[in-house]
Design a protein around this motif. Structure first.
Motif, PDB file in Angstrom:
ATOM      1  N   GLU A 110       0.966  -0.469   6.763  1.00  0.00           N
ATOM      2  CA  GLU A 110       2.362  -0.790   6.468  1.00  0.00           C
ATOM      3  C   GLU A 110       2.643  -0.437   5.009  1.00  0.00           C
ATOM      4  OE1 GLU A 110       4.512  -1.796   8.548  1.00  0.00           O
ATOM      5  OE2 GLU A 110       3.528  -2.850  10.186  1.00  0.00           O
ATOM      6  N   THR A 111       3.815   0.135   4.754  1.00  0.00           N
ATOM      7  CA  THR A 111       4.132   0.582   3.397  1.00  0.00           C
ATOM      8  C   THR A 111       5.132  -0.350   2.709  1.00  0.00           C
ATOM      9  OG1 THR A 111       5.949   2.000   4.111  1.00  0.00           O
ATOM     10  CG2 THR A 111       3.739   2.983   4.050  1.00  0.00           C
ATOM     11  N   LEU A 112       5.213  -0.196   1.402  1.00  0.00           N
ATOM     12  CA  LEU A 112       6.121  -1.018   0.593  1.00  0.00           C
ATOM     13  C   LEU A 112       7.412  -0.248   0.313  1.00  0.00           C
ATOM     14  CD1 LEU A 112       3.578  -2.515  -1.979  1.00  0.00           C
ATOM     15  CD2 LEU A 112       4.153  -3.318   0.304  1.00  0.00           C
ATOM     16  N   ASN A 113       8.000   0.320   1.354  1.00  0.00           N
ATOM     17  CA  ASN A 113       9.191   1.151   1.169  1.00  0.00           C
ATOM     18  C   ASN A 113      10.428   0.347   0.812  1.00  0.00           C
ATOM     19  OD1 ASN A 113       9.698  -0.031   3.626  1.00  0.00           O
ATOM     20  ND2 ASN A 113       9.341   1.828   4.825  1.00  0.00           N
ATOM     21  N   PHE A 114      10.326  -0.969   0.775  1.00  0.00           N
ATOM     22  CA  PHE A 114      11.445  -1.821   0.376  1.00  0.00           C
ATOM     23  C   PHE A 114      11.380  -2.167  -1.112  1.00  0.00           C
ATOM     24  CE2 PHE A 114       7.933  -4.187   2.112  1.00  0.00           C
ATOM     25  CZ  PHE A 114       7.701  -5.199   1.193  1.00  0.00           C
ATOM     26  N   SER A 166       7.112   3.469  -2.132  1.00  0.00           N
ATOM     27  CA  SER A 166       7.123   3.853  -0.719  1.00  0.00           C
ATOM     28  C   SER A 166       5.816   4.497  -0.265  1.00  0.00           C
ATOM     29  CB  SER A 166       8.292   4.802  -0.442  1.00  0.00           C
ATOM     30  OG  SER A 166       8.199   5.970  -1.232  1.00  0.00           O
ATOM     31  N   ASN A 167       5.027   5.045  -1.198  1.00  0.00           N
ATOM     32  CA  ASN A 167       3.746   5.652  -0.837  1.00  0.00           C
ATOM     33  C   ASN A 167       2.588   4.656  -0.838  1.00  0.00           C
ATOM     34  OD1 ASN A 167       4.225   8.455  -0.320  1.00  0.00           O
ATOM     35  ND2 ASN A 167       4.726   8.698  -2.478  1.00  0.00           N
ATOM     36  N   ARG A 227       0.501   1.489   0.471  1.00  0.00           N
ATOM     37  CA  ARG A 227       0.270   0.756   1.722  1.00  0.00           C
ATOM     38  C   ARG A 227      -0.316  -0.622   1.407  1.00  0.00           C
ATOM     39  NH1 ARG A 227      -3.828   5.365   3.396  1.00  0.00           N
ATOM     40  NH2 ARG A 227      -4.511   4.572   1.368  1.00  0.00           N
ATOM     41  N   THR A 233      10.638   5.576 -11.560  1.00  0.00           N
ATOM     42  CA  THR A 233      11.411   4.659 -10.710  1.00  0.00           C
ATOM     43  C   THR A 233      10.882   3.237 -10.827  1.00  0.00           C
ATOM     44  OG1 THR A 233      11.862   6.451  -9.145  1.00  0.00           O
ATOM     45  CG2 THR A 233      12.205   4.204  -8.359  1.00  0.00           C
TER      46      THR A 233
END
Length: 444
Positions: free
Chosen positions: A164-168, A173-174, A176, A221
């Motif tokens: 599962e990624t931390l895209n939030f 987003s890269n 996991r 970012t």
């Protein structure tokens, strides 16, 4: 308690509280050296919880730095037991150390700087009525993962899938779940150490400033997002460029041996001061080096050497030494790849030397650093499954030294190095952030 001569007189007096484990103290000492050189009227009391402090004897130290060894229960190599012992005494140790520093120097405290893992820094600063500034020893990605601990737990709970990624989370987003440091969703979350990390993540925003050994351009970012979380976030590195480590003796003859090797052919292997791979992985790594017939330098303590295959240490293809001058070795033109645990300081040194990495992560920030190396900056590779096997090591070595991957990694390393050099240059972001840090800690 190690005594220093009193300086007396007026002027700012900054106490620095250090964390005695891993690679936390050297970069904080490097920053202190830079601050002391730039603010000669200020006094810096560097409180080191150790039996001895080689930091102050291995390099030129400005006269306005006073080093105090404040704890005689220094690390003995017992891992988490040492950390738990330190956590039980750190408040008393550092409070006493600050009192001694104030009494001996005759200067009232004006600012307190602490490693973020020294949780008592905020309390001692408040008791003395001074600003609290904190140093986070890893990079922006690791910092973000801690700051968002509660959100990650709310989003995934503590039973999230590894992929599962931390895209939030901005810039993550890269990353996991498997890449996160222990204490966020993995590990014994009720242990003293994990609870300390969680409490740290909730208190950092109260610091007057948080500074890190990185540059804004490495994680633009994430850095922008972290700036919104703190009063000040100051990226003042990479220190390997702005405050390079002192030259150290090459006591085992690594450099003359490297002089005899062909350019970019040597594998350098080192896992930091706190890590020795398990015996089966040591064997796998040794067998891969033998089978590949690559020249190598392996920095490995004696208790690790006993697990190596018979005759390997006397191999004509390489050197096994208990210690190597890492920065000098990495920057030698003969070195073509760095096999590492993925510590943040080692990662910055590989950027400075433009040497691709093969990362075998173990704990802490190693996993997220390895993810940056492989998936974000593309300057190396993480070993398959996070464990050394003979075939995978040979494949990784071939990628780094003979395939197009290695050429791409070296090109990316060169670009990142140039970016970092610009950051620490006169008009760079890190230089400006360092000036802001200097103004903060030297105000009186």
């Amino acid at each position: 308690m190690q005594k220093q001569q009193s300086s007396g007189g007026a002027g700012p007096h900054v106490a620095i509280l250090t964390y005695p484990f891993g690679s936390h103290a050297p970069p904080l000492f490097a920053v202190t050296r830079g601050l002391a050189s730039a603010a000669p009227n200020a006094l810096f009391s560097f409180l080191f919880p150790g039996k001895c402090n080689s930091l102050a004897t291995s390099q030129q130290v400005p006269s306005n730095i006073k080093v105090y060894n404040v704890w005689d229960g220094a690390p003995e190599g017992n891992g988490m037991k040492d950390i738990e012992s330190f956590m039980r005494v750190e408040l008393a140790v550092f409070k006493k150390g600050v009192e001694v520093a104030v009494a001996e120097t005759g200067r009232k405290l004006s600012c307190l700087v602490s490693d973020a893992f020294v949780r008592v820094g905020k309390e001692i600063a408040e008791e003395n009525g001074v600003a609290w500034v904190t140093f986070f020893a890893s990079g922006a990605a690791s910092l973000s993962s801690h700051v968002y601990t509660d959100l990650i737990r709310q989003h995934y709970g503590t039973a999230a899938g590894e992929d599962e990624t931390l895209n939030f989370i901005p810039g993550m987003s890269n990353v996991r779940i498997r890449d996160l440091p222990e204490g966020i969703v993995t590990g014994d979350l009720q242990s003293g150490f994990c609870r300390m990390l969680h409490e740290m993540s909730k208190e950092l925003h109260q610091a007057t400033a948080v500074f890190i050994n990185s540059c804004e351009e490495l994680h633009p970012t994430i850095t922008d997002d972290m700036k919104s979380k703190f009063k000040k976030l100051l990226s003042v590195g990479p220190l390997v460029f702005s405050t390079p480590p002192a030259t150290v003796p090459d006591s085992h003859g690594c450099l003359p041996w490297l002089d005899k090797q062909k350019p970019a052919t040597v594998a350098y292997i080192a896992f930091g001061a706190a890590v020795i791979p398990p015996p089966n992985e040591l064997v796998a790594l040794a067998e891969a080096l033998e089978a590949s017939r690559l020249p190598f330098i392996w920095s490995l303590r004696d208790k690790g050497k006993e697990h190596l295959p018979s005759g390997f240490v006397d191999s004509a293809n390489g050197m096994v030494v208990p210690w190597a001058p890492q920065m000098d070795v990495l920057s030698h033109g003969a070195v073509g790849v760095f096999i590492s645990h993925g510590g943040f300081a080692s990662m910055l040194e590989t950027i400075a030397s433009e040497v691709p990495m093969i990362v075998r992560p173990f704990f802490g920030d190693h996993m997220i650093n390895g993810r940056m190396v492989e998936a974000v900056w593309e300057i190396g590779v993480v070993v398959k499954g996070g464990i050394f096997t003979k075939n995978d090591i040979m494949n990784c070595l071939d990628m780094a030294l003979a395939q197009e991957n290695g050429r791409k990694w070296r090109k990316n390393l060169k670009a990142i190095k140039e970016m970092a050099l610009t950051a620490v240059g006169p008009q760079g972001s890190s230089a400006k952030n360092f000036k802001a840090l200097l103004d903060l800690v030297s105000s009186y």
